[in-house]
Design an enzyme around this catalytic site. Structure first.
Site, mmCIF file in Angstrom:
data_model
loop_
_atom_site.group_PDB
_atom_site.id
_atom_site.type_symbol
_atom_site.label_atom_id
_atom_site.label_comp_id
_atom_site.label_asym_id
_atom_site.label_seq_id
_atom_site.Cartn_x
_atom_site.Cartn_y
_atom_site.Cartn_z
ATOM 1 N N HIS A 60 3.705 -60.181 34.834
ATOM 2 C CA HIS A 60 4.519 -61.051 36.050
ATOM 3 C C HIS A 60 3.653 -61.088 37.257
ATOM 4 O O HIS A 60 3.749 -59.859 37.760
ATOM 5 C CB HIS A 60 6.053 -60.742 35.727
ATOM 6 N N GLY B 22 12.349 -65.126 40.894
ATOM 7 C CA GLY B 22 10.729 -64.812 40.597
ATOM 8 C C GLY B 22 9.886 -66.029 41.944
ATOM 9 O O GLY B 22 9.819 -66.693 41.981
ATOM 10 N N LYS C 124 4.028 -68.640 36.658
ATOM 11 C CA LYS C 124 4.229 -67.586 35.302
ATOM 12 C C LYS C 124 3.840 -67.323 34.016
ATOM 13 O O LYS C 124 3.495 -68.290 33.885
ATOM 14 C CB LYS C 124 6.007 -67.972 34.550
ATOM 15 N N HIS D 109 -8.711 -71.451 43.493
ATOM 16 C CA HIS D 109 -7.996 -70.669 44.797
ATOM 17 C C HIS D 109 -8.739 -69.743 44.915
ATOM 18 O O HIS D 109 -9.614 -69.183 46.520
ATOM 19 C CB HIS D 109 -6.829 -70.465 45.301
ATOM 20 N N ASP E 243 -5.687 -80.436 39.435
ATOM 21 C CA ASP E 243 -4.519 -79.895 39.568
ATOM 22 C C ASP E 243 -4.214 -81.112 40.932
ATOM 23 O O ASP E 243 -5.044 -80.797 41.343
ATOM 24 C CB ASP E 243 -4.429 -77.899 39.536
ATOM 25 N N HIS F 277 -2.728 -79.057 43.243
ATOM 26 C CA HIS F 277 -4.447 -79.030 44.518
ATOM 27 C C HIS F 277 -5.241 -78.786 44.299
ATOM 28 O O HIS F 277 -5.329 -78.858 44.026
ATOM 29 C CB HIS F 277 -3.644 -77.060 45.104
ATOM 30 N N ASP G 183 0.407 -78.900 37.731
ATOM 31 C CA ASP G 183 1.613 -79.650 38.750
ATOM 32 C C ASP G 183 1.238 -80.517 39.440
ATOM 33 O O ASP G 183 2.156 -80.579 39.724
ATOM 34 C CB ASP G 183 1.354 -78.481 39.297
ATOM 35 N N ARG H 264 8.003 -77.682 39.544
ATOM 36 C CA ARG H 264 8.422 -77.542 40.649
ATOM 37 C C ARG H 264 8.150 -77.000 42.081
ATOM 38 O O ARG H 264 8.267 -76.942 43.066
ATOM 39 C CB ARG H 264 8.578 -75.560 40.165
HETATM 40 C C1 ZL4 Z 1 6.223 -68.187 46.524
HETATM 41 O O1 ZL4 Z 1 10.237 -67.506 46.170
HETATM 42 O O2 ZL4 Z 1 1.466 -72.943 51.233
HETATM 43 C C2 ZL4 Z 1 6.012 -66.636 46.598
HETATM 44 C C3 ZL4 Z 1 5.283 -68.930 46.568
HETATM 45 C C4 ZL4 Z 1 6.797 -65.679 45.922
HETATM 46 C C5 ZL4 Z 1 9.168 -65.522 45.706
HETATM 47 C C6 ZL4 Z 1 9.886 -64.182 47.018
HETATM 48 C C7 ZL4 Z 1 9.147 -64.214 48.318
HETATM 49 C C8 ZL4 Z 1 9.947 -65.916 49.374
HETATM 50 C C9 ZL4 Z 1 6.660 -71.250 47.253
HETATM 51 C C10 ZL4 Z 1 5.720 -70.134 46.996
HETATM 52 C C11 ZL4 Z 1 8.599 -66.405 49.951
HETATM 53 C C12 ZL4 Z 1 7.655 -66.809 49.457
HETATM 54 C C13 ZL4 Z 1 6.946 -67.416 50.520
HETATM 55 N N1 ZL4 Z 1 8.513 -66.406 45.767
HETATM 56 C C14 ZL4 Z 1 5.677 -68.600 50.561
HETATM 57 C C15 ZL4 Z 1 1.601 -70.798 53.294
HETATM 58 C C16 ZL4 Z 1 2.726 -69.976 52.428
HETATM 59 C C17 ZL4 Z 1 2.685 -68.328 52.385
HETATM 60 C C18 ZL4 Z 1 3.498 -68.086 51.212
HETATM 61 O O3 ZL4 Z 1 -1.696 -74.711 41.270
HETATM 62 N N2 ZL4 Z 1 4.964 -68.912 51.541
HETATM 63 C C19 ZL4 Z 1 1.593 -70.645 51.773
HETATM 64 C C20 ZL4 Z 1 -0.042 -71.217 47.440
HETATM 65 C C21 ZL4 Z 1 1.272 -72.322 48.565
HETATM 66 C C22 ZL4 Z 1 1.385 -71.527 50.383
HETATM 67 C C23 ZL4 Z 1 -0.023 -72.625 46.039
HETATM 68 C C24 ZL4 Z 1 -1.049 -73.464 44.115
HETATM 69 C C25 ZL4 Z 1 -1.691 -72.917 43.112
HETATM 70 C C26 ZL4 Z 1 -2.632 -73.543 42.003
HETATM 71 C C27 ZL4 Z 1 -3.720 -72.919 41.324
HETATM 72 C C28 ZL4 Z 1 -0.664 -72.428 44.814
HETATM 73 N N3 ZL4 Z 1 1.034 -71.206 49.598
HETATM 74 C C29 ZL4 Z 1 3.645 -71.039 52.331
HETATM 75 C C30 ZL4 Z 1 4.358 -70.210 51.180
HETATM 76 C C31 ZL4 Z 1 8.724 -67.279 46.213
HETATM 77 C C32 ZL4 Z 1 7.765 -68.619 46.408
HETATM 78 C C33 ZL4 Z 1 8.058 -69.693 46.296
HETATM 79 C C34 ZL4 Z 1 4.716 -71.292 47.231
HETATM 80 N N4 ZL4 Z 1 3.747 -70.611 47.704
HETATM 81 C C35 ZL4 Z 1 4.659 -72.718 47.204
HETATM 82 N N5 ZL4 Z 1 3.476 -73.157 47.363
HETATM 83 C C36 ZL4 Z 1 2.664 -71.945 47.938
HETATM 84 O O4 ZL4 Z 1 -3.322 -74.386 43.257
HETATM 85 C C37 ZL4 Z 1 -3.034 -72.080 40.477
HETATM 86 ZN ZN ZN Z 2 -1.577 -76.080 41.418
HETATM 87 CA CA CA Z 3 -6.765 -80.830 42.254
#
Ligand code: ZL4
Ligand code: ZN
Ligand code: CA
Length: 399
Positions: A24, A47, A51, A162, A197, A199, A286, A292
């Protein structure tokens, strides 16, 4: 259940470690409390979006559809520390090995930020083992392809594109893709990496930016503020790698026909010009509609059509997972894509034996309707222009 797969002789190996789904991405204090049951932890408000339980759901569908009888199933070993050091810096690997939720705010409080830990990449129980499990599966799959006794190898727990050599990024700690490609390079001349993906596959692009032995192609959403912010068409590689990095930046809401046609057009030209000896396909889910975190409009069929196109070339293939945050659809997608790789036809009705049947309500179908939330902001003209820019870049590959 061979009746569902009448003619295919493609040999497929499936790598799944049963433990991978029980980790987790908890965020520091209170992790134990929120992690006890997946049903409690996997709620939207509390969360982290990543997951690992989706891997248990995927495997459950694969088994209940009987697909395990049509392929070689392996429980791969964990990657070793030495294997991680083939790409990652030793300071970072040492940190990964030692960090725990217990020492994170004391011993390691000062260095968390140096390795880009935080909300996206939290410290959680078993992090080190989690990394070694998903990476071990990608390495075992790559090794199997190197022995050339398997055409297709699958690891749905891999595809964490990443991670950098020196830091975590975007839910990714160890870049299993880079490590797997480095393994493939010992036996194959040219590796083609394809990333669907939503991203940008920045970590893989960066690792091979200066070589012509790996061509990277990423399709992704590219908008101001959308993670990770790289992946414009102007990122084409440098030195020997110039023209060997391709980016396909897209806007919200791209639909099945636009995406699959664009994918087919670009990837066919890439294949003809580059003539890869092996292919690595990152199948981040995604990019599906209703994800989501994502904002594309793809159906599971269209996502799977991309897999079908690559499979039809009959080039050795490593298939990996990646993102995917509406986890019942991730499981549907990857189970369906496993069947695509096997040329098996699955009934649309989710098998009733599933322990996790509740995840697939209310329709209990493999192919739910996922389309319609966001408008397609990619015009025909945009996509035509994009194709022209990329074809112009590909012309440099001859001679
Ligand atoms: C979360 O609800 O855009 C992390 C991340 C944790 C729980 C509690 C903390 C709440 C959405 C994302 C605050 C969260 C703030 N929790 C997160 C610039 C950011 C800085 C961090 O599919 N905040 C960063 C990363 C992306 C950013 C995407 C994709 C991976 C892959 C391959 C990675 N980071 C802004 C966001 C939550 C959270 C809710 C989140 N993070 C959504 N997008 C990001 O390409 C596996
Ligand atoms: Zn992604
Ligand atoms: Ca891609």
């Amino acid at each position: 259940s061979t009746h569902i797969r009448p003619h295919s002789k493609t040999r497929v190996a499936y790598f799944h470690n049963k433990d991978v789904g029980s980790f987790h991405y908890g965020v520091g204090t209170g992790v134990g409390a929120v992690c006890k049951g997946a049903s409690v932890y996997d709620t939207k408000k509390t969360g982290h979006p990543m997951k690992p339980h989706r891997l248990t759901l995927t495997n459950d569908l694969v088994i209940n559809y009987g697909l395990h009888e049509l392929m070689d199933v392996y429980c791969p070993r964990m990657a070793t520390e030495a294997e991680l050091l083939e790409f990652h810096e030793s300071d970072y690997v040492n940190f990964l090995k030692k960090i725990t939720p217990q020492n994170r705010d004391t011993e390691f409080a000062d260095v968390l930020g140096n390795f880009n830990f935080g909300d996206d990449c939290p410290v959680f129980d078993g992090l080190w083992d989690f990394c070694r499990i998903y990476t071990g599966a990608s390495l075992a799959a790559a090794q199997k392809l190197c022995m050339k006794d398997m055409e297709i190898c699958v690891n749905w727990s891999g595809g964490l594109h990443h991670a950098k050599s020196y830091e975590a990024s975007g839910f990714c700690y160890v870049n299993d893709i880079v490590l797997a490609i480095r393994q493939l390079l010992k036996y194959y001349v040219r590796v083609l990496y394809i990333d669907i993906d939503i991203h940008h596959g920045d970590g893989v692009q960066e690792a091979f930016y200066c070589t012509d032995r790996v061509m990277t192609v990423s399709f992704h959403k590219y908008e101001p503020g959308f993670f990770p912010g790289t992946g414009d068409t102007t990122e084409i590689g440098s030195e020997l790698g110039k023209y060997y990095s391709i980016n396909v930046p897209l806007k919200n809401g791209i639909d099945d026909d636009s995406y699959v046609n664009l994918f087919r057009t670009i990837m066919t030209e890439v294949k003809d010009r580059y003539q890869p000896s092996v292919i690595v396909l990152q199948c981040g889910a995604d990019s599906l509609g209703l994800d989501r975190l994502g904002a594309f409009n793809l159906s599971i069929k269209a996502h799977g059509d991309c897999v079908k196109i690559i499979k039809s070339w009959q080039i050795p293939l490593l298939v990996l997972g990646g993102g995917g945050y509406t986890i019942h659809n991730v499981a549907r997608c990857w189970a369906y894509e496993t069947s695509v790789l096997l040329d098996a036809n699955l009934p649309n009705e989710i098998p009733g034996e599933s322990k996790y049947l509740d995840f697939f309500e209310p329709d209990y179908k493999l192919h739910p309707h996922l389309v319609g939330r966001v408008d397609n902001q990619n015009t025909k003209t945009d996509l035509k222009r994009l194709t022209e820019v990329i074809f112009e870049q590909l012309r440099h590959l001859d001679g």
